[in-house]
Write an enzyme that holds these catalytic residues in place. Structure first.
Site, PDB file in Angstrom:
ATOM      1  N   GLY A  12     -14.451   7.326  -1.017  1.00  0.00           N
ATOM      2  CA  GLY A  12     -14.093   8.735  -0.926  1.00  0.00           C
ATOM      3  C   GLY A  12     -14.970   9.564  -0.015  1.00  0.00           C
ATOM      4  O   GLY A  12     -15.058  10.786  -0.175  1.00  0.00           O
ATOM      5  N   THR A  13     -15.597   8.919   0.990  1.00  0.00           N
ATOM      6  CA  THR A  13     -16.417   9.735   1.900  1.00  0.00           C
ATOM      7  C   THR A  13     -15.528  10.656   2.748  1.00  0.00           C
ATOM      8  O   THR A  13     -15.928  11.769   3.085  1.00  0.00           O
ATOM      9  CB  THR A  13     -17.287   8.854   2.823  1.00  0.00           C
ATOM     10  OG1 THR A  13     -16.439   7.948   3.538  1.00  0.00           O
ATOM     11  CG2 THR A  13     -18.312   8.065   2.043  1.00  0.00           C
ATOM     12  N   ILE A  94       0.509   0.294   1.220  1.00  0.00           N
ATOM     13  CA  ILE A  94       1.640   0.635   2.088  1.00  0.00           C
ATOM     14  C   ILE A  94       2.681   1.355   1.253  1.00  0.00           C
ATOM     15  O   ILE A  94       3.069   0.886   0.179  1.00  0.00           O
ATOM     16  CB  ILE A  94       2.208  -0.637   2.745  1.00  0.00           C
ATOM     17  CG1 ILE A  94       1.156  -1.205   3.702  1.00  0.00           C
ATOM     18  CG2 ILE A  94       3.514  -0.335   3.477  1.00  0.00           C
ATOM     19  CD1 ILE A  94       1.477  -2.570   4.253  1.00  0.00           C
ATOM     20  N   ASN A 112      -2.079  10.532   7.558  1.00  0.00           N
ATOM     21  CA  ASN A 112      -3.085   9.483   7.343  1.00  0.00           C
ATOM     22  C   ASN A 112      -4.106   9.550   8.465  1.00  0.00           C
ATOM     23  O   ASN A 112      -3.816  10.046   9.556  1.00  0.00           O
ATOM     24  CB  ASN A 112      -2.401   8.108   7.352  1.00  0.00           C
ATOM     25  CG  ASN A 112      -3.374   6.977   7.073  1.00  0.00           C
ATOM     26  OD1 ASN A 112      -4.263   7.103   6.229  1.00  0.00           O
ATOM     27  ND2 ASN A 112      -3.225   5.868   7.790  1.00  0.00           N
ATOM     28  N   HIS A 114      -6.568   6.914  10.623  1.00  0.00           N
ATOM     29  CA  HIS A 114      -6.772   5.482  10.871  1.00  0.00           C
ATOM     30  C   HIS A 114      -7.961   5.316  11.824  1.00  0.00           C
ATOM     31  O   HIS A 114      -8.054   6.023  12.834  1.00  0.00           O
ATOM     32  CB  HIS A 114      -5.510   4.864  11.489  1.00  0.00           C
ATOM     33  CG  HIS A 114      -5.634   3.388  11.670  1.00  0.00           C
ATOM     34  ND1 HIS A 114      -5.502   2.499  10.625  1.00  0.00           N
ATOM     35  CD2 HIS A 114      -5.925   2.639  12.765  1.00  0.00           C
ATOM     36  CE1 HIS A 114      -5.695   1.269  11.067  1.00  0.00           C
ATOM     37  NE2 HIS A 114      -5.944   1.323  12.361  1.00  0.00           N
TER      38      HIS A 114
END
Ligand code: GRF
Length: 198
Positions: A12-13, A94, A112, A114
């Protein structure tokens, strides 16, 4: 004000950066699909109003697990009248086309982050792959989530030069620094309908 529900699977950084630095978007919910205490603890310490954990049970199908997550998210949304966006932050699962459509029907965006310059290096093992490919540059991508994994429309990218001294650890550190600086800014811009540029 737009509410944010953050989906996590790990330390959770990235969630922490959203909690610390979002100025417009408000994190009202954190949903974890693992029992990893890091992210869950951060949510509780930050007094996020709703923290929910949905661990996949032995013999549970992917779809029934996903439906539990969906119902959890919907139960959080039902507490509010403000618009919501769903922000994936190290969420290692997913999402099915049905899940994505459920939120598209409600006009709820799902984004999101990535750790690569998509479309390069989709999926896992990014840093190893960057070094193996001899890339000159590496970076981050923030994108809408689509049924194509790591293939949704790109919202924002930021790159840095890879040097001869870099290894997987240094690449990860540099990448996470960018993620934690830019994700809150991009989320804030998104909720006010602006494009973040830098
Ligand atoms: C981030 O680097 C993200 O890009 C990747 O997973 C990492 C999440 O780490 N998908 P954390 O759980 O936020 O610390």
């Amino acid at each position: 004000m737009t509410n944010v529900i953050v989906l996590i699977s790990g330390e959770g950084t990235t969630l922490q950066s959203l909690l610390d630095s979002c100025k417009v978007a408000k994190v009202v919910g954190v949903v974890s699909n693992t029992s990893c205490v890091g992210g869950i603890t951060r949510s509780v310490l930050a007094k996020v109003p709703h923290t929910q954990v949905f661990i996949k049970q032995e013999h549970e199908s992917n779809s029934s697990h996903e439906i539990r997550i969906l119902r959890g998210i919907d139960s959080i949304i039902s507490n509010y009248t403000e618009p919501t966006i769903i922000v994936l932050a190290g969420f290692m699962q997913i999402l099915s086309p049905e899940f994505l459509q459920h939120y598209a029907d409600k006009d709820i965006q799902i984004i999101n982050i990535h750790p690569s310059l998509l479309p390069k290096h989709k999926g896992l093992n990014t840093y190893k792959n960057v070094l193996a490919s001899g890339d000159d540059c590496h970076g981050i991508t923030i994108h809408y989530v689509s049924p194509v994994v790591d293939g949704g429309e790109i919202i924002f990218q930021k790159a840095f030069y890879v040097t001869d001294a870099d290894n997987t650890t240094s690449l990860k550190e540099k990448t996470k620094q960018l993620e934690q600086y830019y994700y809150p800014n991009v989320v804030d811009a998104l909720v006010i309908g602006k494009t973040y540029t830098n």
